[in-house]
Design a protein around this motif. Structure first.
Motif, PDB file in Angstrom:
ATOM      1  N   UNK A  33       0.853  -1.186   0.000  1.00 19.15           N
ATOM      2  CA  UNK A  33       0.000   0.000   0.000  1.00 19.15           C
ATOM      3  C   UNK A  33       0.893   1.241   0.000  1.00 19.15           C
ATOM      4  N   UNK A  34       0.298   2.375  -0.267  1.00 21.60           N
ATOM      5  CA  UNK A  34       1.003   3.650  -0.215  1.00 21.60           C
ATOM      6  C   UNK A  34       1.018   4.123   1.239  1.00 21.60           C
ATOM      7  N   UNK A  35       2.197   4.206   1.833  1.00 26.14           N
ATOM      8  CA  UNK A  35       2.302   4.554   3.256  1.00 26.14           C
ATOM      9  C   UNK A  35       1.720   5.930   3.542  1.00 26.14           C
ATOM     10  N   UNK A  36       1.931   6.877   2.651  1.00 23.20           N
ATOM     11  CA  UNK A  36       1.424   8.232   2.885  1.00 23.20           C
ATOM     12  C   UNK A  36      -0.101   8.240   2.909  1.00 23.20           C
ATOM     13  N   UNK A  37      -0.703   7.489   2.004  1.00 22.90           N
ATOM     14  CA  UNK A  37      -2.163   7.393   1.988  1.00 22.90           C
ATOM     15  C   UNK A  37      -2.651   6.677   3.249  1.00 22.90           C
ATOM     16  N   UNK A  38      -1.955   5.595   3.607  1.00 17.40           N
ATOM     17  CA  UNK A  38      -2.355   4.810   4.781  1.00 17.40           C
ATOM     18  C   UNK A  38      -2.322   5.647   6.060  1.00 17.40           C
ATOM     19  N   UNK A  39      -1.345   6.526   6.166  1.00 20.86           N
ATOM     20  CA  UNK A  39      -1.133   7.281   7.408  1.00 20.86           C
ATOM     21  C   UNK A  39      -2.010   8.514   7.540  1.00 20.86           C
ATOM     22  N   UNK A  40      -2.965   8.701   6.634  1.00 24.40           N
ATOM     23  CA  UNK A  40      -3.903   9.813   6.794  1.00 24.40           C
ATOM     24  C   UNK A  40      -4.568   9.735   8.169  1.00 24.40           C
ATOM     25  N   UNK A  41      -4.676  10.857   8.815  1.00 29.28           N
ATOM     26  CA  UNK A  41      -5.233  10.892  10.163  1.00 29.28           C
ATOM     27  C   UNK A  41      -6.750  11.022  10.107  1.00 29.28           C
ATOM     28  N   UNK A  42      -7.425  10.141  10.825  1.00 23.75           N
ATOM     29  CA  UNK A  42      -8.882  10.215  10.911  1.00 23.75           C
ATOM     30  C   UNK A  42      -9.325   9.574  12.211  1.00 23.75           C
ATOM     31  N   UNK A  43     -10.480   9.974  12.709  1.00 21.68           N
ATOM     32  CA  UNK A  43     -10.999   9.352  13.916  1.00 21.68           C
ATOM     33  C   UNK A  43     -11.561   7.969  13.607  1.00 21.68           C
ATOM     34  N   UNK A  44     -11.445   7.044  14.553  1.00 20.35           N
ATOM     35  CA  UNK A  44     -12.116   5.753  14.428  1.00 20.35           C
ATOM     36  C   UNK A  44     -13.420   5.732  15.223  1.00 20.35           C
ATOM     37  N   UNK A  45     -13.713   6.837  15.895  1.00 20.93           N
ATOM     38  CA  UNK A  45     -14.953   6.961  16.659  1.00 20.93           C
ATOM     39  C   UNK A  45     -15.658   8.258  16.236  1.00 20.93           C
ATOM     40  N   UNK A  46     -16.231   8.276  15.037  1.00 21.11           N
ATOM     41  CA  UNK A  46     -16.847   9.516  14.549  1.00 21.11           C
ATOM     42  C   UNK A  46     -18.035   9.940  15.395  1.00 21.11           C
ATOM     43  N   UNK A  47     -18.076  11.230  15.709  1.00 22.24           N
ATOM     44  CA  UNK A  47     -19.127  11.771  16.576  1.00 22.24           C
ATOM     45  C   UNK A  47     -20.349  12.225  15.784  1.00 22.24           C
ATOM     46  N   UNK A  48     -20.204  12.403  14.497  1.00 22.13           N
ATOM     47  CA  UNK A  48     -21.314  12.863  13.676  1.00 22.13           C
ATOM     48  C   UNK A  48     -21.123  12.317  12.265  1.00 22.13           C
ATOM     49  N   UNK A  49     -22.114  12.568  11.424  1.00 22.61           N
ATOM     50  CA  UNK A  49     -22.086  11.979  10.083  1.00 22.61           C
ATOM     51  C   UNK A  49     -20.973  12.564   9.217  1.00 22.61           C
ATOM     52  N   UNK A  50     -20.612  13.811   9.454  1.00 25.09           N
ATOM     53  CA  UNK A  50     -19.513  14.411   8.688  1.00 25.09           C
ATOM     54  C   UNK A  50     -18.201  13.684   8.992  1.00 25.09           C
ATOM     55  N   UNK A  51     -17.930  13.464  10.282  1.00 22.15           N
ATOM     56  CA  UNK A  51     -16.718  12.726  10.656  1.00 22.15           C
ATOM     57  C   UNK A  51     -16.776  11.284  10.146  1.00 22.15           C
ATOM     58  N   UNK A  52     -17.964  10.697  10.162  1.00 20.10           N
ATOM     59  CA  UNK A  52     -18.127   9.331   9.667  1.00 20.10           C
ATOM     60  C   UNK A  52     -17.777   9.250   8.179  1.00 20.10           C
TER      61      UNK A  52
END
Length: 478
Positions: free
Chosen positions: A100-119
């Motif tokens: 896989x592309x490490x830079x793409x993989x390391x994108x920061x995102x929450x695994x516990x989205x609080x709302x639909x936008x974060x989801x």
């Protein structure tokens, strides 16, 4: 198969197998494996014993390397009687890897989205990761499921031409072993499954049992800390409250992990996130609980978790609790998720609102039953991390074929009462699926039992070497 009968240790054994077992003449992938030759005389030797350390995505060949270098991974009994074979599953380690592309993989995102936008952002990142893996890995990414890996084990057995299968599988290795037993029950001589994964349960059941067994072990860690202050390193009357306060503080303001900075003079520099939030702590601590005592100088015990928490609380340095990053295009992180995403059902993200509600409800379930970890668990990383994954599930949850398994010899199952990763409930569930199975219970803590080389391992050795099963319902302390 190259050099399948080398005199001592062969680190370069490889075997080509079809990427798609339904098209055996089609495109091929390479399986890599390590091997340590039996130390006994020819008259002592029983055959080959295949080993899987867990995962999914665990690199088996490393354990043969450790054994060959003098680290006693396997007992003297197994080393005497068997050539130890450590095959890396397809996509893993010395086998043709998931890339896989490490830079793409390391994108920061929450695994516990609080709302639909974060989801929606989380799902997009998951999709981007999967598409980068598909671009880098090609068709193999669609076929790294456990059933395909089980067919690979049979191909290795046939290539070795060394009799029926002897199998020792830890954690995910129990799922892989169960898949093999369902397909090839009459080709087994002996199979020991340690730290049971039950692939028959629903995703919700897996999340509930996976998170509650983690919660149970974390609470036992708090009790251990309270009575072993020197070893634990944490000082205080209410360590569970200290943990909850730490998670809450990290959620309000991320805690720095300076040792992860690319310029840091540390072994992990550039390979982990440079700050830690509460979700990171809840997700990452599960792995720290796997071993109550350190094992063979390779695996840390609970004192290391005490050190990690103490550094974070007392010195505002969360380096040891930071989430690992991919550092190249063959990181072991990739195969772990890629395999899981083919093996477990996930919500349909074509309806984002519905999928978000389902995930939110699952998170709520975790918070109801677990006051410290909530839904955080390996099961959660699959449920949330596979949403949007661009490759379809090909090996969904199912009960093992009991009619087929009537043809298998007796199979030994082992589980600790207090395992932070594989619930005792899962062991009972798998026992129901395997007609001729015996369950041994270790009355203790930690994930899997064989590497502890205690009473439980001795029972596994006796069975694997001589075929003698302990009495069903046996309970041991170590």
């Amino acid at each position: 198969m190259a050099n399948s009968r080398a005199e001592s240790v062969d680190w370069e054994s490889q075997l080509e197998v079809p990427i798609d077992w339904s098209a055996p003449e089609g495109e091929k992938t390479t399986l890599g494996m390590g091997r340590v030759k039996a130390s006994g005389n020819a008259s002592d030797r029983i055959g080959s014993l295949m080993f899987n350390p867990g995962g999914p995505g665990g690199i088996a060949s490393e354990f043969c390397t450790y054994q060959a270098s003098g680290v006693p991974v396997f007992s003297e009994a197994l080393a005497l009687h068997f050539d130890i074979i450590c095959p890396d599953p397809r996509g893993v380690g010395s086998s043709s890897p998931v890339k896989c592309d490490a830079q793409v993989w390391n994108q920061n995102t929450t695994q516990f989205p609080a709302n639909e936008v974060e989801f929606e952002q989380m799902v997009k990142v998951n999709k981007d990761r999967g598409e980068s893996c598909l671009n880098e890995t090609g068709n193999l990414l669609k076929h790294v499921d456990t059933t395909s890996a089980a067919r690979d084990i049979e191909a290795i057995r046939l290539a070795l031409d060394d009799g029926k299968l002897n199998w020792l599988g830890l954690s995910y290795g129990s799922q892989l072993g169960g898949a093999y037993a369902e397909l090839y029950p009459e080709n087994i001589r002996a199979m020991a499954l340690d730290g049971i994964t039950n692939h028959a349960q629903s995703s919700v059941d897996a999340l509930y049992t996976g998170s509650t067994t983690y919660e149970n072990e974390l609470e036992r860690f708090f009790d251990w800390c309270a009575t072993n202050a020197t070893a634990c390193g944490l000082q205080g009357e209410n360590i569970s409250k200290m943990f909850n306060d730490l998670v809450a503080a990290a959620d309000k303001s991320p805690i720095p992990a300076p040792g992860c900075e690319a310029t840091a003079d540390t072994a992990v520099a550039g390979s982990c996130q440079t700050s830690v939030v509460g979700a990171d702590i809840r997700l990452n601590v599960q792995g720290f609980l796997a071993w109550k005592e350190s094992v063979s100088g390779l695996l840390h015990g609970w004192d290391y978790l005490g050190l990690a928490l103490n550094q974070t609380i007392a010195y505002n340095n969360a380096t040891l609790l930071a989430t690992t990053l991919a550092v190249d295009d063959t990181s072991s992180l990739y195969a772990d998720l890629a395999i899981a995403c083919l093996d477990w059902f996930r919500s349909d993200t074509s309806n984002m609102t519905k999928a978000f509600i389902e995930l939110q409800e699952q998170n709520t379930m975790g918070s109801i039953f677990n006051s410290h970890v909530g839904a955080a668990s390996q099961a959660w990383t699959i449920l949330s991390g596979c949403l949007g994954w661009p490759v379809e599930v090909v090996n969904p949850q199912h009960g093992l074929d009991q009619q087929a398994l009537q043809k298998a010899p007796p199979i030994l199952l082992v589980n600790a009462k207090h395992d932070p990763e594989t619930s005792y409930t899962w062991a009972l569930g798998l026992k129901e699926q395997i007609p001729h199975s015996t369950l041994v219970t270790r009355d203790g803590d930690g994930h899997t039992s064989y590497l502890l080389h205690g009473e439980t391992a001795a029972l596994m050795d006796t069975y694997l070497v001589g075929g003698t099963l302990p009495a069903d319902g046996t309970v041991v302390k170590s």
